[in-house]
Write a protein that holds these residues in place. Structure first.
Motif, PDB file in Angstrom:
ATOM      1  N   ASP A 415       0.880  -1.073  -0.271  1.00  0.00           N
ATOM      2  CA  ASP A 415       0.436  -0.214   0.183  1.00  0.00           C
ATOM      3  C   ASP A 415       1.044   1.349  -0.258  1.00  0.00           C
ATOM      4  O   ASP A 415       0.291   2.145  -0.632  1.00  0.00           O
ATOM      5  CB  ASP A 415      -0.748  -0.036   1.438  1.00  0.00           C
ATOM      6  CG  ASP A 415      -1.873  -1.227   0.994  1.00  0.00           C
ATOM      7  OD1 ASP A 415      -2.498  -1.643   0.172  1.00  0.00           O
ATOM      8  OD2 ASP A 415      -2.379  -1.627   2.674  1.00  0.00           O
ATOM      9  N   LYS A 418       2.173   1.440  -3.423  1.00  0.00           N
ATOM     10  CA  LYS A 418       1.825   2.184  -4.262  1.00  0.00           C
ATOM     11  C   LYS A 418       1.122   3.740  -3.904  1.00  0.00           C
ATOM     12  O   LYS A 418       0.469   4.355  -5.071  1.00  0.00           O
ATOM     13  CB  LYS A 418       0.267   1.422  -4.461  1.00  0.00           C
ATOM     14  CG  LYS A 418       0.180  -0.215  -4.781  1.00  0.00           C
ATOM     15  CD  LYS A 418       0.045  -0.343  -6.325  1.00  0.00           C
ATOM     16  CE  LYS A 418       0.393  -1.559  -7.104  1.00  0.00           C
ATOM     17  NZ  LYS A 418       0.229  -1.611  -8.748  1.00  0.00           N
ATOM     18  N   GLU A 419       1.102   4.032  -2.842  1.00  0.00           N
ATOM     19  CA  GLU A 419       0.604   6.135  -2.385  1.00  0.00           C
ATOM     20  C   GLU A 419       1.998   6.625  -3.232  1.00  0.00           C
ATOM     21  O   GLU A 419       1.129   7.509  -2.963  1.00  0.00           O
ATOM     22  CB  GLU A 419       0.557   5.630  -1.173  1.00  0.00           C
ATOM     23  CG  GLU A 419      -0.092   6.948  -0.702  1.00  0.00           C
ATOM     24  CD  GLU A 419      -0.576   7.109   0.645  1.00  0.00           C
ATOM     25  OE1 GLU A 419      -0.611   8.376   1.349  1.00  0.00           O
ATOM     26  OE2 GLU A 419       0.031   6.253   0.675  1.00  0.00           O
ATOM     27  N   ASN A 420       2.681   6.041  -2.890  1.00  0.00           N
ATOM     28  CA  ASN A 420       3.875   7.024  -3.329  1.00  0.00           C
ATOM     29  C   ASN A 420       4.988   6.356  -4.321  1.00  0.00           C
ATOM     30  O   ASN A 420       5.918   6.889  -5.014  1.00  0.00           O
ATOM     31  CB  ASN A 420       6.006   6.177  -2.174  1.00  0.00           C
ATOM     32  CG  ASN A 420       4.841   6.663  -1.143  1.00  0.00           C
ATOM     33  OD1 ASN A 420       5.456   8.343  -0.520  1.00  0.00           O
ATOM     34  ND2 ASN A 420       4.258   6.517   0.247  1.00  0.00           N
ATOM     35  N   GLU A 421       4.289   5.497  -5.220  1.00  0.00           N
ATOM     36  CA  GLU A 421       4.290   5.393  -7.077  1.00  0.00           C
ATOM     37  C   GLU A 421       6.038   4.300  -6.973  1.00  0.00           C
ATOM     38  O   GLU A 421       6.897   5.261  -7.982  1.00  0.00           O
ATOM     39  CB  GLU A 421       3.990   6.607  -7.529  1.00  0.00           C
ATOM     40  CG  GLU A 421       3.272   7.582  -7.738  1.00  0.00           C
ATOM     41  CD  GLU A 421       2.998   8.498  -9.000  1.00  0.00           C
ATOM     42  OE1 GLU A 421       3.428   8.797  -9.297  1.00  0.00           O
ATOM     43  OE2 GLU A 421       1.867   9.028  -8.918  1.00  0.00           O
TER      44      GLU A 421
END
Length: 447
Positions: A415, A418-421
Protein backbone atom coordinates in the motif's frame (compact mmCIF):
# COMPACT_ATOMS: atom_id res chain seq x y z
CA UNK A 1 -0.63 -81.54 52.59
CA UNK A 2 -4.05 -83.17 52.25
CA UNK A 3 -4.52 -82.95 56.02
CA UNK A 4 -3.79 -79.20 56.01
CA UNK A 5 -6.19 -78.65 53.14
CA UNK A 6 -8.89 -80.68 54.92
CA UNK A 7 -8.39 -78.65 58.10
CA UNK A 8 -8.57 -75.38 56.16
CA UNK A 9 -11.68 -76.50 54.31
CA UNK A 10 -13.31 -77.54 57.58
CA UNK A 11 -12.60 -74.15 59.20
CA UNK A 12 -14.02 -72.34 56.19
CA UNK A 13 -17.14 -74.49 56.31
CA UNK A 14 -17.55 -73.86 60.05
CA UNK A 15 -17.23 -70.07 59.60
CA UNK A 16 -19.76 -70.07 56.76
CA UNK A 17 -22.13 -72.20 58.85
CA UNK A 18 -21.77 -69.81 61.80
CA UNK A 19 -22.52 -66.85 59.55
CA UNK A 20 -25.54 -68.66 58.10
CA UNK A 21 -26.86 -69.47 61.57
CA UNK A 22 -26.52 -65.82 62.61
CA UNK A 23 -28.34 -64.76 59.46
CA UNK A 24 -31.14 -67.25 60.12
CA UNK A 25 -31.42 -66.10 63.74
CA UNK A 26 -31.76 -62.51 62.59
CA UNK A 27 -34.33 -63.52 59.99
CA UNK A 28 -36.37 -65.41 62.54
CA UNK A 29 -36.71 -62.27 64.64
CA UNK A 30 -38.31 -60.57 61.64
CA UNK A 31 -41.20 -63.09 61.56
CA UNK A 32 -42.96 -61.67 64.61
CA UNK A 33 -46.41 -60.23 63.75
CA UNK A 34 -45.52 -56.71 64.84
CA UNK A 35 -42.36 -56.73 62.73
CA UNK A 36 -44.16 -58.15 59.71
CA UNK A 37 -46.42 -55.09 59.91
CA UNK A 38 -43.34 -52.88 59.97
CA UNK A 39 -41.86 -54.71 56.97
CA UNK A 40 -45.13 -54.05 55.14
CA UNK A 41 -44.83 -50.37 55.99
CA UNK A 42 -41.27 -50.37 54.60
CA UNK A 43 -42.46 -51.90 51.32
CA UNK A 44 -45.25 -49.34 51.12
CA UNK A 45 -42.76 -46.51 51.67
CA UNK A 46 -40.58 -47.87 48.86
CA UNK A 47 -43.52 -47.78 46.44
CA UNK A 48 -44.60 -44.34 47.66
CA UNK A 49 -41.08 -42.94 47.27
CA UNK A 50 -40.94 -44.29 43.72
CA UNK A 51 -44.29 -42.70 42.84
CA UNK A 52 -43.26 -39.36 44.35
CA UNK A 53 -40.04 -39.45 42.38
CA UNK A 54 -41.98 -39.99 39.14
CA UNK A 55 -44.05 -36.94 40.04
CA UNK A 56 -41.33 -34.60 41.35
CA UNK A 57 -38.33 -35.37 39.10
CA UNK A 58 -39.77 -33.81 35.89
CA UNK A 59 -40.63 -30.58 37.74
CA UNK A 60 -37.21 -30.57 39.38
CA UNK A 61 -35.46 -30.97 36.01
CA UNK A 62 -37.57 -28.19 34.48
CA UNK A 63 -36.59 -25.91 37.36
CA UNK A 64 -32.91 -26.76 36.84
CA UNK A 65 -33.09 -25.91 33.12
CA UNK A 66 -34.33 -22.43 34.02
CA UNK A 67 -31.29 -21.65 36.16
CA UNK A 68 -28.80 -19.26 34.58
CA UNK A 69 -25.56 -17.78 35.79
CA UNK A 70 -25.11 -20.27 38.62
CA UNK A 71 -21.59 -21.52 39.53
CA UNK A 72 -20.65 -24.93 38.21
CA UNK A 73 -20.29 -26.42 41.68
CA UNK A 74 -23.91 -25.53 42.50
CA UNK A 75 -25.19 -27.10 39.28
CA UNK A 76 -23.09 -30.19 39.96
CA UNK A 77 -24.61 -30.67 43.42
CA UNK A 78 -28.11 -30.08 42.05
CA UNK A 79 -27.51 -32.93 39.61
CA UNK A 80 -26.26 -35.11 42.48
CA UNK A 81 -29.46 -34.40 44.43
CA UNK A 82 -31.52 -35.17 41.33
CA UNK A 83 -29.94 -38.62 41.09
CA UNK A 84 -30.48 -39.28 44.81
CA UNK A 85 -33.99 -37.85 44.96
CA UNK A 86 -35.80 -41.24 45.29
CA UNK A 87 -33.49 -42.26 48.14
CA UNK A 88 -33.94 -38.85 49.82
CA UNK A 89 -37.72 -39.23 49.63
CA UNK A 90 -37.52 -42.79 51.01
CA UNK A 91 -35.37 -41.64 53.96
CA UNK A 92 -37.80 -38.81 54.72
CA UNK A 93 -40.82 -41.16 54.53
CA UNK A 94 -39.13 -43.73 56.76
CA UNK A 95 -38.33 -41.23 59.51
CA UNK A 96 -41.87 -39.89 59.21
CA UNK A 97 -43.13 -43.45 59.72
CA UNK A 98 -40.87 -43.82 62.75
CA UNK A 99 -42.41 -40.67 64.21
CA UNK A 100 -45.94 -41.90 63.58
CA UNK A 101 -45.26 -45.31 65.18
CA UNK A 102 -43.52 -43.63 68.15
CA UNK A 103 -46.67 -41.59 68.74
CA UNK A 104 -48.94 -44.64 68.42
CA UNK A 105 -46.89 -47.22 70.33
CA UNK A 106 -44.83 -46.81 73.48
CA UNK A 107 -42.62 -49.91 73.16
CA UNK A 108 -39.49 -49.45 70.98
CA UNK A 109 -39.93 -52.96 69.56
CA UNK A 110 -43.05 -51.73 67.75
CA UNK A 111 -40.84 -49.51 65.56
CA UNK A 112 -37.56 -51.51 65.63
CA UNK A 113 -37.61 -52.49 61.94
CA UNK A 114 -38.59 -48.99 60.87
CA UNK A 115 -35.73 -47.40 62.83
CA UNK A 116 -33.30 -50.02 61.50
CA UNK A 117 -34.28 -49.49 57.85
CA UNK A 118 -34.36 -45.68 58.25
CA UNK A 119 -30.89 -45.71 59.82
CA UNK A 120 -29.41 -47.91 57.09
CA UNK A 121 -31.05 -45.81 54.35
CA UNK A 122 -29.72 -42.62 55.94
CA UNK A 123 -26.22 -44.13 56.04
CA UNK A 124 -26.51 -45.09 52.37
CA UNK A 125 -27.60 -41.56 51.46
CA UNK A 126 -24.76 -39.96 53.43
CA UNK A 127 -22.21 -42.31 51.84
CA UNK A 128 -23.42 -41.58 48.31
CA UNK A 129 -23.39 -37.83 48.82
CA UNK A 130 -19.98 -37.81 50.52
CA UNK A 131 -18.55 -40.06 47.79
CA UNK A 132 -19.06 -37.26 45.24
CA UNK A 133 -15.82 -35.78 46.57
CA UNK A 134 -14.05 -38.68 44.83
CA UNK A 135 -13.66 -37.65 41.18
CA UNK A 136 -12.53 -41.01 39.81
CA UNK A 137 -15.66 -42.96 38.85
CA UNK A 138 -14.23 -46.43 39.46
CA UNK A 139 -12.78 -45.46 42.82
CA UNK A 140 -16.03 -43.70 43.78
CA UNK A 141 -18.03 -46.84 42.97
CA UNK A 142 -15.67 -48.96 45.07
CA UNK A 143 -15.96 -46.56 48.01
CA UNK A 144 -19.78 -46.44 47.80
CA UNK A 145 -20.29 -50.20 47.67
CA UNK A 146 -17.71 -51.09 50.30
CA UNK A 147 -18.96 -48.52 52.81
CA UNK A 148 -22.60 -49.38 52.11
CA UNK A 149 -21.98 -53.08 52.76
CA UNK A 150 -20.03 -52.29 55.92
CA UNK A 151 -22.77 -49.98 57.24
CA UNK A 152 -25.48 -52.52 56.48
CA UNK A 153 -23.66 -55.34 58.29
CA UNK A 154 -22.84 -53.03 61.18
CA UNK A 155 -26.43 -51.96 61.81
CA UNK A 156 -27.74 -55.52 61.28
CA UNK A 157 -25.30 -56.80 63.91
CA UNK A 158 -23.64 -59.23 61.50
CA UNK A 159 -20.26 -57.52 61.24
CA UNK A 160 -18.40 -59.84 63.63
CA UNK A 161 -19.75 -63.00 62.02
CA UNK A 162 -18.94 -61.71 58.55
CA UNK A 163 -15.42 -60.74 59.60
CA UNK A 164 -14.83 -64.16 61.14
CA UNK A 165 -16.09 -65.94 58.03
CA UNK A 166 -13.90 -63.84 55.73
CA UNK A 167 -10.88 -64.33 57.98
CA UNK A 168 -11.20 -68.11 57.68
CA UNK A 169 -10.93 -67.92 53.88
CA UNK A 170 -7.13 -67.64 53.82
CA UNK A 171 -3.97 -69.05 52.27
CA UNK A 172 -0.61 -69.43 54.00
CA UNK A 173 2.81 -68.77 52.48
CA UNK A 174 5.35 -69.91 55.04
CA UNK A 175 4.82 -67.60 58.02
CA UNK A 176 2.67 -65.20 56.07
CA UNK A 177 -1.11 -65.68 56.19
CA UNK A 178 -3.30 -63.92 53.63
CA UNK A 179 -7.04 -63.98 54.31
CA UNK A 180 -9.98 -62.55 52.42
CA UNK A 181 -10.57 -60.17 55.32
CA UNK A 182 -6.99 -58.88 55.04
CA UNK A 183 -7.37 -58.30 51.32
CA UNK A 184 -10.66 -56.42 51.80
CA UNK A 185 -9.15 -54.28 54.57
CA UNK A 186 -6.12 -53.55 52.40
CA UNK A 187 -8.29 -52.49 49.47
CA UNK A 188 -10.54 -50.34 51.65
CA UNK A 189 -7.68 -48.65 53.48
CA UNK A 190 -5.66 -48.11 50.31
CA UNK A 191 -8.69 -46.65 48.53
CA UNK A 192 -9.30 -44.27 51.45
CA UNK A 193 -5.66 -43.22 51.49
CA UNK A 194 -5.69 -42.68 47.71
CA UNK A 195 -8.76 -40.46 48.07
CA UNK A 196 -6.94 -38.40 50.71
CA UNK A 197 -3.78 -38.33 48.58
CA UNK A 198 -5.75 -37.17 45.54
CA UNK A 199 -7.40 -34.40 47.53
CA UNK A 200 -4.03 -33.22 48.90
CA UNK A 201 -2.44 -33.46 45.44
CA UNK A 202 -5.17 -31.40 43.77
CA UNK A 203 -5.16 -28.76 46.52
CA UNK A 204 -1.38 -28.49 46.61
CA UNK A 205 -1.13 -28.42 42.80
CA UNK A 206 -3.51 -25.48 42.62
CA UNK A 207 -1.43 -23.56 45.16
CA UNK A 208 1.84 -24.38 43.42
CA UNK A 209 0.53 -23.35 40.00
CA UNK A 210 -0.89 -20.16 41.52
CA UNK A 211 2.51 -19.12 42.92
CA UNK A 212 4.00 -16.57 40.51
CA UNK A 213 7.42 -16.81 42.19
CA UNK A 214 7.92 -20.38 40.89
CA UNK A 215 8.75 -20.82 37.20
CA UNK A 216 6.27 -22.86 35.10
CA UNK A 217 8.76 -25.70 34.54
CA UNK A 218 9.55 -25.91 38.26
CA UNK A 219 5.82 -25.88 39.01
CA UNK A 220 5.32 -28.91 36.77
CA UNK A 221 8.24 -30.72 38.41
CA UNK A 222 6.98 -30.03 41.92
CA UNK A 223 3.45 -31.13 41.03
CA UNK A 224 4.65 -34.42 39.51
CA UNK A 225 6.97 -35.20 42.43
CA UNK A 226 4.19 -34.38 44.89
CA UNK A 227 1.71 -36.71 43.16
CA UNK A 228 4.20 -39.57 42.94
CA UNK A 229 5.11 -39.16 46.61
CA UNK A 230 1.51 -38.97 47.85
CA UNK A 231 0.19 -41.89 45.79
CA UNK A 232 3.23 -44.03 46.53
CA UNK A 233 2.94 -43.30 50.25
CA UNK A 234 -0.79 -44.13 50.19
CA UNK A 235 -0.14 -47.46 48.48
CA UNK A 236 2.69 -48.62 50.75
CA UNK A 237 1.08 -47.33 53.96
CA UNK A 238 -2.09 -49.21 53.06
CA UNK A 239 -0.15 -52.44 52.55
CA UNK A 240 1.91 -51.99 55.72
CA UNK A 241 -1.15 -51.16 57.85
CA UNK A 242 -2.77 -54.53 57.17
CA UNK A 243 0.37 -56.55 57.87
CA UNK A 244 2.02 -57.04 54.49
CA UNK A 245 5.79 -57.57 54.67
CA UNK A 246 7.30 -54.97 52.35
CA UNK A 247 10.81 -56.47 52.49
CA UNK A 248 10.03 -59.19 50.00
CA UNK A 249 8.13 -56.69 47.89
CA UNK A 250 11.20 -54.43 47.76
CA UNK A 251 13.40 -57.32 46.56
CA UNK A 252 10.80 -58.33 43.98
CA UNK A 253 10.35 -54.77 42.74
CA UNK A 254 14.12 -54.40 42.39
CA UNK A 255 14.33 -57.51 40.25
CA UNK A 256 11.36 -56.39 38.16
CA UNK A 257 12.93 -52.94 37.79
CA UNK A 258 16.14 -54.39 36.35
CA UNK A 259 14.17 -56.40 33.82
CA UNK A 260 12.01 -53.47 32.85
CA UNK A 261 15.07 -51.24 32.56
CA UNK A 262 16.40 -53.34 29.69
CA UNK A 263 13.06 -53.78 27.99
CA UNK A 264 11.84 -50.19 28.33
CA UNK A 265 14.97 -48.21 27.61
CA UNK A 266 13.19 -45.68 25.42
CA UNK A 267 10.42 -45.16 27.94
CA UNK A 268 12.90 -44.69 30.78
CA UNK A 269 14.97 -42.36 28.59
CA UNK A 270 11.91 -40.21 27.94
CA UNK A 271 11.03 -40.15 31.63
CA UNK A 272 14.55 -39.08 32.62
CA UNK A 273 14.61 -36.53 29.79
CA UNK A 274 11.34 -35.11 31.08
CA UNK A 275 12.84 -34.59 34.53
CA UNK A 276 15.92 -32.93 32.99
CA UNK A 277 13.71 -30.59 30.93
CA UNK A 278 11.84 -29.55 34.06
CA UNK A 279 15.06 -28.99 35.98
CA UNK A 280 17.06 -27.01 33.38
CA UNK A 281 13.99 -24.96 32.32
CA UNK A 282 14.97 -25.18 28.65
CA UNK A 283 11.29 -25.29 27.65
CA UNK A 284 8.15 -24.55 29.62
CA UNK A 285 4.41 -24.34 28.94
CA UNK A 286 3.65 -21.38 26.70
CA UNK A 287 7.04 -21.32 24.93
CA UNK A 288 7.04 -21.10 21.14
CA UNK A 289 9.42 -23.67 19.65
CA UNK A 290 10.50 -25.02 16.29
CA UNK A 291 11.63 -28.64 15.99
CA UNK A 292 12.20 -29.80 12.45
CA UNK A 293 9.08 -28.97 10.46
CA UNK A 294 6.99 -28.50 13.62
CA UNK A 295 6.33 -24.95 14.79
CA UNK A 296 3.98 -24.18 17.65
CA UNK A 297 3.69 -23.46 21.33
CA UNK A 298 4.04 -25.90 24.21
CA UNK A 299 0.71 -26.85 25.72
CA UNK A 300 1.73 -29.33 28.43
CA UNK A 301 4.85 -31.08 29.68
CA UNK A 302 4.11 -34.77 30.19
CA UNK A 303 6.15 -37.48 31.84
CA UNK A 304 6.92 -39.09 28.45
CA UNK A 305 6.24 -36.41 25.86
CA UNK A 306 5.72 -32.69 25.26
CA UNK A 307 2.45 -31.52 23.71
CA UNK A 308 3.03 -28.88 21.01
CA UNK A 309 0.02 -27.16 19.40
CA UNK A 310 0.51 -25.61 15.95
CA UNK A 311 -1.33 -22.71 14.38
CA UNK A 312 -3.52 -25.05 12.32
CA UNK A 313 -4.83 -26.76 15.46
CA UNK A 314 -2.73 -29.92 15.23
CA UNK A 315 -1.28 -31.26 18.47
CA UNK A 316 2.07 -33.01 18.20
CA UNK A 317 3.27 -35.31 21.00
CA UNK A 318 7.06 -35.00 20.83
CA UNK A 319 9.09 -37.46 22.95
CA UNK A 320 11.14 -35.76 25.64
CA UNK A 321 14.30 -37.40 24.35
CA UNK A 322 14.00 -35.53 21.03
CA UNK A 323 14.01 -32.20 22.89
CA UNK A 324 17.18 -33.21 24.74
CA UNK A 325 19.16 -34.66 21.85
CA UNK A 326 17.81 -32.62 18.93
CA UNK A 327 18.23 -28.99 17.91
CA UNK A 328 15.28 -26.98 19.20
CA UNK A 329 14.58 -23.34 18.40
CA UNK A 330 12.92 -21.75 21.43
CA UNK A 331 11.57 -18.39 20.32
CA UNK A 332 10.80 -17.33 23.89
CA UNK A 333 13.46 -19.04 26.02
CA UNK A 334 15.20 -16.11 27.76
CA UNK A 335 12.79 -13.41 26.51
CA UNK A 336 9.86 -13.15 24.16
CA UNK A 337 11.43 -10.70 21.72
CA UNK A 338 11.57 -12.09 18.16
CA UNK A 339 13.15 -10.42 15.14
CA UNK A 340 11.72 -11.01 11.68
CA UNK A 341 13.38 -10.25 8.34
CA UNK A 342 11.61 -9.37 5.07
CA UNK A 343 13.32 -9.06 1.71
CA UNK A 344 11.99 -6.97 -1.17
CA UNK A 345 13.27 -5.07 -4.20
CA UNK A 346 12.45 -1.78 -5.97
CA UNK A 347 13.31 -0.25 -9.30
CA UNK A 348 16.64 1.47 -9.90
CA UNK A 349 14.69 4.62 -10.72
CA UNK A 350 13.39 4.98 -7.15
CA UNK A 351 15.31 6.98 -4.53
CA UNK A 352 16.73 4.38 -2.04
CA UNK A 353 16.63 6.93 0.82
CA UNK A 354 12.93 7.46 0.22
CA UNK A 355 12.32 3.72 -0.14
CA UNK A 356 14.01 3.00 3.22
CA UNK A 357 12.01 5.69 5.02
CA UNK A 358 8.70 4.49 3.52
CA UNK A 359 9.45 0.85 4.39
CA UNK A 360 10.30 1.70 8.01
CA UNK A 361 7.14 3.78 8.39
CA UNK A 362 4.99 1.02 6.83
CA UNK A 363 6.41 -1.62 9.19
CA UNK A 364 6.04 0.62 12.23
CA UNK A 365 2.37 1.15 11.42
CA UNK A 366 1.52 -2.56 11.40
CA UNK A 367 -0.06 -4.11 14.48
CA UNK A 368 2.16 -6.17 16.81
CA UNK A 369 5.34 -4.53 15.46
CA UNK A 370 7.30 -2.95 18.31
CA UNK A 371 8.39 0.67 18.24
CA UNK A 372 11.40 -0.25 20.41
CA UNK A 373 13.54 -1.80 19.04
CA UNK A 374 12.51 0.23 16.01
CA UNK A 375 12.27 -1.30 12.51
CA UNK A 376 15.30 -0.81 10.26
CA UNK A 377 15.81 -1.16 6.51
CA UNK A 378 19.12 -1.74 4.68
CA UNK A 379 20.24 -2.18 1.08
CA UNK A 380 21.73 -5.65 0.74
CA UNK A 381 22.38 -5.99 -3.01
CA UNK A 382 22.22 -4.36 -6.42
CA UNK A 383 20.43 -7.08 -8.31
CA UNK A 384 20.03 -7.65 -12.04
CA UNK A 385 16.67 -5.90 -12.21
CA UNK A 386 16.16 -4.35 -8.75
CA UNK A 387 17.75 -2.78 -5.71
CA UNK A 388 17.34 -5.38 -2.95
CA UNK A 389 16.47 -4.36 0.60
CA UNK A 390 16.19 -6.12 3.99
CA UNK A 391 13.52 -4.89 6.39
CA UNK A 392 13.92 -5.94 10.04
CA UNK A 393 11.36 -5.50 12.80
CA UNK A 394 10.61 -6.98 16.23
CA UNK A 395 7.55 -8.54 17.86
CA UNK A 396 6.91 -9.72 21.41
CA UNK A 397 4.16 -12.33 20.90
CA UNK A 398 5.46 -15.16 18.68
CA UNK A 399 2.69 -17.43 19.97
CA UNK A 400 0.22 -15.29 18.01
CA UNK A 401 1.89 -16.42 14.77
CA UNK A 402 4.74 -15.39 12.48
CA UNK A 403 3.29 -15.87 9.00
CA UNK A 404 0.37 -13.54 9.68
CA UNK A 405 2.57 -10.66 10.85
CA UNK A 406 4.88 -11.12 7.85
CA UNK A 407 1.85 -10.95 5.56
CA UNK A 408 0.56 -7.81 7.33
CA UNK A 409 3.90 -6.02 6.89
CA UNK A 410 4.13 -7.05 3.23
CA UNK A 411 0.61 -5.69 2.67
CA UNK A 412 1.57 -2.43 4.38
CA UNK A 413 4.61 -2.17 2.06
CA UNK A 414 2.43 -2.76 -0.98
CA UNK A 415 0.00 0.00 0.00
CA UNK A 416 2.79 2.42 0.87
CA UNK A 417 4.65 1.81 -2.41
CA UNK A 418 1.44 2.24 -4.42
CA UNK A 419 0.72 5.50 -2.64
CA UNK A 420 4.23 6.86 -3.28
CA UNK A 421 4.51 5.47 -6.84
CA UNK A 422 7.42 3.19 -6.04
CA UNK A 423 7.58 0.26 -8.43
CA UNK A 424 8.43 -3.31 -7.57
CA UNK A 425 10.23 -4.79 -10.63
CA UNK A 426 9.74 -8.32 -11.78
CA UNK A 427 11.50 -10.33 -14.50
CA UNK A 428 10.22 -9.67 -18.02
CA UNK A 429 10.91 -11.76 -21.09
CA UNK A 430 10.47 -10.85 -24.73
CA UNK A 431 9.53 -13.58 -27.16
CA UNK A 432 10.22 -12.95 -30.86
CA UNK A 433 8.63 -15.07 -33.58
CA UNK A 434 11.02 -15.39 -36.54
CA UNK A 435 9.72 -15.46 -40.12
CA UNK A 436 9.76 -18.55 -42.39
CA UNK A 437 13.27 -19.52 -43.39
CA UNK A 438 14.36 -22.53 -45.45
CA UNK A 439 15.58 -25.41 -43.32
CA UNK A 440 18.63 -27.24 -44.64
CA UNK A 441 18.67 -30.82 -43.50
CA UNK A 442 22.32 -31.51 -44.40
CA UNK A 443 24.26 -28.32 -44.84
CA UNK A 444 27.24 -28.55 -47.21
CA UNK A 445 30.56 -29.13 -45.57
CA UNK A 446 33.45 -26.68 -45.76
CA UNK A 447 35.29 -29.03 -48.03
Amino acid sequence: MNGEFTTWLSSVADSIAAFWQALLAFGSTMLLPSRLVQIGVVMAMIVLAWLLARLIVPRYEAWMRGLEGRPKWQLRWLIVLRRRLPLIEFVALMWLSVGVFAALYTFPSRRYVLVLVATIATAWLAIRIAAQLVRNRLLRTLVVWSLSIWATLYYLGLLDETSYAMDQVAVTFGQFRLSLLTVVKALALTAALIVVARFLAVTSSQRIRGNADISPSMQELLVKLLRISLYGAAFFIGLKAVGFDLTGLAVLSGAIGVGLGFGLQKVVSNLVSGVIILLDKSVKPGDVISLGDTFGWINTLGARYVSVVTRDGKEYLIPNEDLITGQVVNWSHSNDLVRLDLKFGTSYGDDPHKVRAIAIAAAAGAQRVLSQPAPVCHIIDFGESSVDYLLRFWIRDPSAGLTNIRGAVYLALWDAFKENEISIPFPQREVRVLGDRPVVANPPSAD
